[in-house]
Scaffold this motif. Structure first.
Motif, PDB file in Angstrom:
ATOM      1  N   PHE A   1     -52.252   5.056  19.146  1.00 14.52           N
ATOM      2  CA  PHE A   1     -51.970   3.409  19.170  1.00 14.52           C
ATOM      3  C   PHE A   1     -51.932   2.939  20.419  1.00 14.52           C
ATOM      4  O   PHE A   1     -51.568   1.767  20.818  1.00 14.52           O
ATOM      5  CB  PHE A   1     -50.300   3.379  18.654  1.00 14.52           C
ATOM      6  N   GLY A   2     -52.518   3.835  21.626  1.00 11.93           N
ATOM      7  CA  GLY A   2     -52.691   3.629  22.911  1.00 11.93           C
ATOM      8  C   GLY A   2     -51.407   3.415  23.831  1.00 11.93           C
ATOM      9  O   GLY A   2     -51.245   2.332  24.755  1.00 11.93           O
ATOM     10  N   LYS A   3     -50.380   3.950  23.195  1.00  7.02           N
ATOM     11  CA  LYS A   3     -48.954   3.855  24.128  1.00  7.02           C
ATOM     12  C   LYS A   3     -48.861   4.948  25.078  1.00  7.02           C
ATOM     13  O   LYS A   3     -49.477   6.095  25.394  1.00  7.02           O
ATOM     14  CB  LYS A   3     -48.166   4.032  23.129  1.00  7.02           C
ATOM     15  N   GLU A   4     -47.873   4.547  26.117  1.00  7.53           N
ATOM     16  CA  GLU A   4     -47.642   5.167  27.172  1.00  7.53           C
ATOM     17  C   GLU A   4     -46.999   6.709  27.001  1.00  7.53           C
ATOM     18  O   GLU A   4     -47.122   7.488  27.704  1.00  7.53           O
ATOM     19  CB  GLU A   4     -46.694   4.469  28.132  1.00  7.53           C
ATOM     20  N   THR A   5     -46.465   6.767  25.824  1.00  2.85           N
ATOM     21  CA  THR A   5     -45.902   8.092  25.278  1.00  2.85           C
ATOM     22  C   THR A   5     -46.898   9.151  24.539  1.00  2.85           C
ATOM     23  O   THR A   5     -46.691  10.021  24.412  1.00  2.85           O
ATOM     24  CB  THR A   5     -44.993   7.792  24.463  1.00  2.85           C
TER      25      THR A   5
ATOM     26  N   LYS B   1     -51.283   9.730  27.473  1.00  2.42           N
ATOM     27  CA  LYS B   1     -50.767   8.534  28.136  1.00  2.42           C
ATOM     28  C   LYS B   1     -51.269   7.019  27.534  1.00  2.42           C
ATOM     29  O   LYS B   1     -51.303   6.239  28.441  1.00  2.42           O
ATOM     30  CB  LYS B   1     -50.956   8.539  29.755  1.00  2.42           C
ATOM     31  N   GLY B   2     -51.923   7.129  26.698  1.00  3.00           N
ATOM     32  CA  GLY B   2     -52.413   5.874  26.032  1.00  3.00           C
ATOM     33  C   GLY B   2     -53.940   5.743  26.401  1.00  3.00           C
ATOM     34  O   GLY B   2     -54.526   4.842  26.133  1.00  3.00           O
ATOM     35  N   ARG B   3     -54.420   6.492  27.491  1.00  2.00           N
ATOM     36  CA  ARG B   3     -55.570   6.150  28.089  1.00  2.00           C
ATOM     37  C   ARG B   3     -56.882   6.832  27.282  1.00  2.00           C
ATOM     38  O   ARG B   3     -58.110   6.491  27.493  1.00  2.00           O
ATOM     39  CB  ARG B   3     -55.665   6.822  29.340  1.00  2.00           C
TER      40      ARG B   3
ATOM     41  N   ALA C   1     -50.111  -2.485  36.004  1.00  2.00           N
ATOM     42  CA  ALA C   1     -49.859  -2.101  37.497  1.00  2.00           C
ATOM     43  C   ALA C   1     -50.338  -0.631  37.539  1.00  2.00           C
ATOM     44  O   ALA C   1     -50.903   0.042  38.453  1.00  2.00           O
ATOM     45  CB  ALA C   1     -48.650  -2.223  37.976  1.00  2.00           C
ATOM     46  N   ASP C   2     -50.332   0.213  36.239  1.00  2.00           N
ATOM     47  CA  ASP C   2     -50.730   1.756  36.242  1.00  2.00           C
ATOM     48  C   ASP C   2     -52.095   1.725  35.835  1.00  2.00           C
ATOM     49  O   ASP C   2     -52.488   3.107  35.415  1.00  2.00           O
ATOM     50  CB  ASP C   2     -49.566   2.521  35.283  1.00  2.00           C
ATOM     51  N   LEU C   3     -52.767   0.787  35.758  1.00  2.00           N
ATOM     52  CA  LEU C   3     -54.245   0.928  35.372  1.00  2.00           C
ATOM     53  C   LEU C   3     -55.124   2.162  35.901  1.00  2.00           C
ATOM     54  O   LEU C   3     -55.771   2.897  35.379  1.00  2.00           O
ATOM     55  CB  LEU C   3     -54.861  -0.153  35.639  1.00  2.00           C
ATOM     56  N   LYS C   4     -54.901   2.500  37.224  1.00  2.00           N
ATOM     57  CA  LYS C   4     -55.572   3.218  37.926  1.00  2.00           C
ATOM     58  C   LYS C   4     -54.742   4.736  37.978  1.00  2.00           C
ATOM     59  O   LYS C   4     -55.179   5.559  38.689  1.00  2.00           O
ATOM     60  CB  LYS C   4     -56.198   2.713  39.240  1.00  2.00           C
ATOM     61  N   LYS C   5     -53.446   4.818  37.495  1.00  2.88           N
ATOM     62  CA  LYS C   5     -52.638   5.796  37.808  1.00  2.88           C
ATOM     63  C   LYS C   5     -53.097   7.360  37.625  1.00  2.88           C
ATOM     64  O   LYS C   5     -52.965   7.845  38.486  1.00  2.88           O
ATOM     65  CB  LYS C   5     -51.336   5.604  37.012  1.00  2.88           C
ATOM     66  N   TYR C   6     -53.902   7.425  36.607  1.00  2.00           N
ATOM     67  CA  TYR C   6     -54.242   8.628  36.180  1.00  2.00           C
ATOM     68  C   TYR C   6     -55.601   9.099  36.560  1.00  2.00           C
ATOM     69  O   TYR C   6     -56.135  10.195  36.009  1.00  2.00           O
ATOM     70  CB  TYR C   6     -53.895   9.163  34.687  1.00  2.00           C
ATOM     71  N   LEU C   7     -56.219   8.209  37.369  1.00  2.00           N
ATOM     72  CA  LEU C   7     -57.897   8.398  37.704  1.00  2.00           C
ATOM     73  C   LEU C   7     -57.991   9.849  38.553  1.00  2.00           C
ATOM     74  O   LEU C   7     -58.736  10.373  38.629  1.00  2.00           O
ATOM     75  CB  LEU C   7     -58.239   7.225  38.377  1.00  2.00           C
ATOM     76  N   PHE C   8     -56.827  10.015  39.408  1.00  2.00           N
ATOM     77  CA  PHE C   8     -56.973  11.052  40.232  1.00  2.00           C
ATOM     78  C   PHE C   8     -55.486  11.883  40.476  1.00  2.00           C
ATOM     79  O   PHE C   8     -54.549  11.288  39.970  1.00  2.00           O
ATOM     80  CB  PHE C   8     -56.935  10.534  42.044  1.00  2.00           C
ATOM     81  N   VAL C   9     -55.568  12.878  40.706  1.00  2.00           N
ATOM     82  CA  VAL C   9     -54.530  14.006  40.763  1.00  2.00           C
ATOM     83  C   VAL C   9     -53.668  13.492  42.055  1.00  2.00           C
ATOM     84  O   VAL C   9     -54.280  13.322  42.860  1.00  2.00           O
ATOM     85  CB  VAL C   9     -54.914  15.521  41.001  1.00  2.00           C
ATOM     86  N   ASP C  10     -52.187  13.442  41.469  1.00  4.08           N
ATOM     87  CA  ASP C  10     -51.435  13.193  42.875  1.00  4.08           C
ATOM     88  C   ASP C  10     -51.498  14.102  43.881  1.00  4.08           C
ATOM     89  O   ASP C  10     -51.593  15.392  43.600  1.00  4.08           O
ATOM     90  CB  ASP C  10     -50.093  13.077  42.324  1.00  4.08           C
TER      91      ASP C  10
END
Length: 341
Positions: free
Chosen positions: A100-104, A108-110, A332-341
Motif C-alpha cells: 500500500f506504500g505505507k510507512e509501516t 518503509k513504503g519505498r 520531508a522524509d523523501l531522502k531518509k533511507y537513501l543512505f545509512v545513518d
C-alpha cells in the motif's frame, strides 16, 4: 474433492515429517494463496499501484523450500516475492502495508510489490530484473563461509536459497554464479521455479536445453528436478540440499516444475496460454492435493482444515486493516533511507 483429479503426493516416513509439520505446510500455503487473492482485490480497487505479480499455483515451492530452512538462513527472491516473504516469517501486515506504500511497510513504503525486504527475517529482498538477486544471494552465501572459515564463528553454517524463474536460466549471471558457487563450495541452493512461461514466452521455445536442472552438470553441481506442485517432494529434496550445504559440500540446483494460475502480472490479460494447459495444471493445485493427503491419511479432519482457513482469512483481513490505517510516508522524509545513518 475429486481423488481422480488430485494426484497423490510423495509419501514421507514418520521420521521424515510429523503430522504437525504437515499442517504447518498446509497453513503456510493457504496463507500465501489468500494473501495473493486479497492483493488482486486491492489492486483492482486502486489501493496498490505499479506492477503486481502474484504467486497463485506456486505455493508448494515457496513453502517446501523455505520451511526446510532455519530462521537464521537467508532467502533471496524475485519480483514475485510476497509469498516467499510470508513463508520466511515476515508478518502479513508488514508486507501488505508495503504494498500500500505505507510507512509501516517492511521497506518503509519505498519498495512496493517488487522490493519486499526484511533484515530481521533474513529476507534479502525482491528484485525487479531477472537474475538480479542471484549475485546478492551468492554474496550472502560467501559471507556465511567467511564467518565460519576466517572469523571462526561457532554457529552452524547459514544456507541461502536463491529463487528465480525459468527465463533467468538463459541469463549470463545465472551461469557465472553457478560457476563461482561450485568453485568456492558455497552453501547456496539455486531454486528454479519453472512455471513454463517467461512473461509471454513459452519455456520450451526460449532455450536449446529445456531441462534446466541438467545445466548444473556442466559445473559439477548436483541438479535435481522435482514436482513443484508437491510440497512434500519439494521439502524432501530441499532438506537434502540444505544438509549438503551445511556439511561444506557446496551448492545444489533444484528445478521445481510448477505453474502460475494467473497472468504474468495483474496488468496481463493472460491471452497467450491455452485454456487446456491452464486447466491441466490447475487440476494439480498443490493446496488441494495436500488437503486431500491430510484427510485421506487421517492426519486431520476437513473441519480442522476449515478452521485453519478461517484463521488465515482473519490474519489477511487484519493485514488489510493495518495497511489502510497506517500513515503515508512524509514528503520531508523523501531522502531518509537513501543512505545509512
Amino acid at each position: 474433492m475429486n481423488k481422480e483429479i488430485y494426484l497423490p503426493l510423495t509419501v514421507l516416513k514418520n521420521d521424515e515429517i510429523t503430522n504437525e509439520q504437515i499442517l504447518i505446510l498446509y497453513e503456510d500455503m493457504v496463507l500465501g494463496r489468500n494473501f495473493e487473492d486479497m492483493c488482486a482485490q486491492m489492486y483492482y480497487r486502486g489501493k496498490m499501484f505499479g506492477f503486481v505479480h502474484l504467486y497463485n499455483g506456486q505455493e508448494a515451492v515457496a513453502t517446501g523450500v523455505i520451511k526446510a530452512l532455519d530462521r537464521c538462513d537467508y532467502v533471496c527472491s524475485t519480483y514475485r516475492d510476497h509469498v516467499h516473504a510470508l513463508s520466511k516469517g515476515v508478518p502479513p501486515e508488514d508486507i501488505m502495508a508495503e504494498l500500500f506504500g505505507k510507512e509501516t511497510g517492511c521497506s518503509k513504503g519505498r519498495g512496493g510489490s517488487m522490493h519486499i525486504f526484511s533484515a530481521q527475517y533474513n529476507f534479502l529482498g525482491g528484485f525487479a530484473f531477472i537474475a538480479e538477486g542471484i549475485p546478492i544471494a551468492l554474496g550472502a552465501a560467501f559471507q556465511s563461509i567467511y564467518q565460519k572459515q576466517v572469523l571462526s564463528c561457532k554457529d552452524k553454517v547459514k544456507v541461502t536459497a536463491a529463487f528465480f524463474g525459468d527465463g533467468t536460466s538463459n541469463n549470463g549471471q545465472f551461469f557465472e554464479c553457478l560457476n563461482m558457487a561450485v568453485l568456492w563450495k558455497l552453501p547456496i541452493i539455486f531454486v528454479v521455479e519453472n512455471n513454463q512461461w517467461a512473461i509471454g514466452m513459452a519455456h520450451h521455445r526460449s532455450t536449446s536445453k529445456p531441462e534446466i536442472y541438467k545445466k548444473a552438470e556442466a559445473f559439477g553441481m548436483p541438479g535435481i528436478e522435482v514436482d513443484g506442485m508437491d510440497v512434500l517432494a519439494v521439502k524432501k529434496v530441499t532438506e537434502e540440499a540444505v544438509n549438503r550445504a551445511r556439511l561444506g559440500e557446496g551448492p545444489t540446483l533444484i528445478e521445481a516444475l510448477t505453474y502460475r494460475f494467473r497472468g504474468h502480472s495483474l496488468a496481463d490479460p493472460d491471452e497467450l496460454r491455452a485454456n487446456a494447459e491452464k486447466e491441466a495444471w490447475i487440476s494439480r493445485d498443490p493446496i488441494l492435493r495436500l488437503a486431500n493427503y491430510i484427510t485421506e491419511n487421517n492426519i486431520d479432519t476437513k473441519s480442522s482444515l476449515n478452521i485453519i482457513q478461517d484463521r488465515v482469512k482473519k490474519a489477511v483481513s487484519n493485514a488489510i486493516d493495518f495497511a489502510l490505517s497506517s500513515p503515508e510516508p512524509k514528503l520531508a522524509d523523501l531522502k531518509k533511507y537513501l543512505f545509512v545513518d
